[in-house]
Design an enzyme around this catalytic site. Structure first.
Site, PDB file in Angstrom:
ATOM      1  N   ALA A 234     -34.082  11.811   4.374  1.00 54.16           N
ATOM      2  CA  ALA A 234     -32.944  10.922   4.529  1.00 54.16           C
ATOM      3  C   ALA A 234     -33.225   9.415   3.824  1.00 54.16           C
ATOM      4  CB  ALA A 234     -32.379  10.598   5.958  1.00 54.16           C
TER       5      ALA A 234
ATOM      6  N   ARG B 166     -25.919  14.891  -1.766  1.00 52.93           N
ATOM      7  CA  ARG B 166     -26.244  15.548  -0.522  1.00 52.93           C
ATOM      8  C   ARG B 166     -25.189  15.054   0.539  1.00 52.93           C
ATOM      9  NH1 ARG B 166     -32.074  17.056   0.690  1.00 52.93           N
ATOM     10  NH2 ARG B 166     -31.199  18.630   1.933  1.00 52.93           N
TER      11      ARG B 166
ATOM     12  N   ASP C 266     -31.343  12.900   9.999  1.00 53.51           N
ATOM     13  CA  ASP C 266     -30.251  12.813   8.866  1.00 53.51           C
ATOM     14  C   ASP C 266     -29.323  12.122   9.160  1.00 53.51           C
ATOM     15  OD1 ASP C 266     -32.267  15.392   8.256  1.00 53.51           O
ATOM     16  OD2 ASP C 266     -31.596  14.529   6.360  1.00 53.51           O
TER      17      ASP C 266
ATOM     18  N   ASN D 124     -30.690  17.166  12.104  1.00 57.95           N
ATOM     19  CA  ASN D 124     -31.904  17.051  11.461  1.00 57.95           C
ATOM     20  C   ASN D 124     -32.085  18.599  10.810  1.00 57.95           C
ATOM     21  OD1 ASN D 124     -34.372  15.864  10.823  1.00 57.95           O
ATOM     22  ND2 ASN D 124     -35.452  17.160  12.029  1.00 57.95           N
TER      23      ASN D 124
HETATM   24  O1  MRU Z   1     -33.703  18.644   3.440  1.00 58.86           O
HETATM   25  P1  MRU Z   1     -34.629  17.675   3.437  1.00 58.86           P
HETATM   26  O2  MRU Z   1     -35.922  18.003   3.020  1.00 58.86           O
HETATM   27  O3  MRU Z   1     -33.939  16.532   2.831  1.00 58.86           O
HETATM   28  O4  MRU Z   1     -34.395  17.337   5.051  1.00 58.86           O
HETATM   29  C1  MRU Z   1     -35.150  16.303   5.751  1.00 58.86           C
HETATM   30  C2  MRU Z   1     -35.112  16.321   7.123  1.00 58.86           C
HETATM   31  O5  MRU Z   1     -34.420  17.113   7.783  1.00 58.86           O
HETATM   32  C3  MRU Z   1     -35.993  15.069   7.638  1.00 58.86           C
HETATM   33  O6  MRU Z   1     -36.264  15.309   8.946  1.00 58.86           O
HETATM   34  C4  MRU Z   1     -34.765  13.825   7.645  1.00 58.86           C
HETATM   35  O7  MRU Z   1     -34.505  13.523   6.677  1.00 58.86           O
HETATM   36  C5  MRU Z   1     -35.704  12.715   8.240  1.00 58.86           C
HETATM   37  S1  MRU Z   1     -36.899  11.967   7.056  1.00 58.86           S
HETATM   38  C6  MRU Z   1     -37.757  10.738   7.511  1.00 58.86           C
END
Ligand code: MRU
Length: 325
Positions: free
Chosen positions: A47, A79, A222, A232
């Protein structure tokens, strides 16, 4: 030393997270469109890193001479779940409107967003290490580390700060199907720092919580709704249910840029549904019979009641409203 993202000389350099752990290669983005592609295809993910990258995407769009809609609309469409993307774009849009798309002013704002994110991660790490004092064995899912932020990480920021205080700290990482952020990214970045990490498949979570002496589960986020419900990576919800069953605390570590007070609860959080091919095909090899349907929600929502505390750079929130730190 590797970097997740670096802006210099009118270009954004992104570590290509699709190639890790085999290859450390960077993608150089010189246009806003290239940044969009890298976010959509998950060259850069996580995120806060998505938000910071999008901010630099705005700078590149201004340098290209694109219109406001030509810059912001495609970046906002990359996204849907991580609110940090929209939070960062909102900050950049305010500067765009005030300064008339001045690339220097926009670059200064993007750099401020990046620096604030790094500072937030360090503060989250410190607060998390205070909270977890004496706990040595942490289970995590996905990658909420330096690779997902401007550096240091959120959940892995807590791990890093704990490890700086007690080198006996160790991590169990769930591999995190289907993108394998745990296997490819968390295992890679913890090994870079010499933090002991053992990989588990996602289906081992219940067994691990029962058998491995896990002191705490720490995850990223997220998007966090006004009532604390947290989106998340897919698998976090079942991990929270299992952690509660086994009496293991589950902490969410996230900067305040991940809070979305405009949404009353987790039911309103938009959940990205990605291509089912990402489930049925792994590294170019088909795993399931042709034509079998597969689902790929990239995130799930954990009710606040299953979360022991949300660790932010400003303080810790828990479902009982107990004041902490
Ligand atoms: O699909 P992604 O890899 O972007 O998902 C990431 C996550 O779910 C993380 O746990 C979240 O973004 C926190 S990152 C500090």
């Amino acid at each position: 030393m590797w970097h997740t993202l670096k802006y210099e000389g009118g270009a954004l350099s992104l570590l290509n997270q699709l190639l890790l752990p085999e290859r450390e290669e960077y993608v150089l983005c010189r246009t806003a469109g290239e940044v969009c592609r890298c976010i959509r295809t998950m060259v850069v993910r996580g995120a806060p890193a998505i938000g910071v990258s999008a901010a630099y995407g705005v700078v590149l769009g201004a340098l290209e001479g694109l219109s406001e809609e030509g810059v912001f609309n495609p970046l906002a469409a990359t996204r849907p779940t991580a609110v940090n993307l929209f939070w960062a774009l909102e900050r950049m849009r305010r500067v765009w409107k005030d300064a008339g798309a001045d690339p220097a002013r926009l670059e200064a704002e993007a750099r401020a967003i990046e620096a604030e994110d790094l500072a937030a991660c360090r503060s989250i790490g410190r607060r998390g290490a205070d909270l977890l004092a004496g706990k040595r064995t942490v289970l995590t899912i996905c990658n909420a580390g330096a690779l997902a932020t401007s550096g240091y990480g959120t959940a892995l920021g807590v791990v890093r700060a704990c490890f700086e205080r007690d080198p006996r700290v160790r991590v169990y990482a769930l591999e995190t199907r289907p993108y394998l952020q745990g296997a490819r990214l968390t295992a890679w970045e913890l090994r870079q720092d010499g933090i002991p990490v053992t990989l588990l498949t996602d289906g081992m979570a219940g067994w691990a919580l029962k058998a491995l002496g896990i002191d705490a589960v720490v995850t990223g986020a997220d998007r966090i709704a006004a009532n604390g419900d947290t989106a998340n990576k897919i698998g976090t919800y079942q991990l929270a249910v299992l952690a509660r069953h086994h009496g293991v605390p589950l902490y969410v570590a996230a900067p305040t840029s991940t809070l979305d007070p405009s949404l009353p609860d987790g039911g309103a959080i938009p959940i990205e549904e990605r291509a089912s091919d990402e489930v049925t095909i792994l590294a170019g090899r088909r795993l399931a019979p042709q034509g079998v349907p597969a689902r790929h929600p990239a995130f799930d929502v954990t009710p606040f009641g299953l979360i022991t505390g949300i660790i932010t750079e400003q303080g810790i929130f828990d479902p009982h409203g107990h004041p902490r730190h």
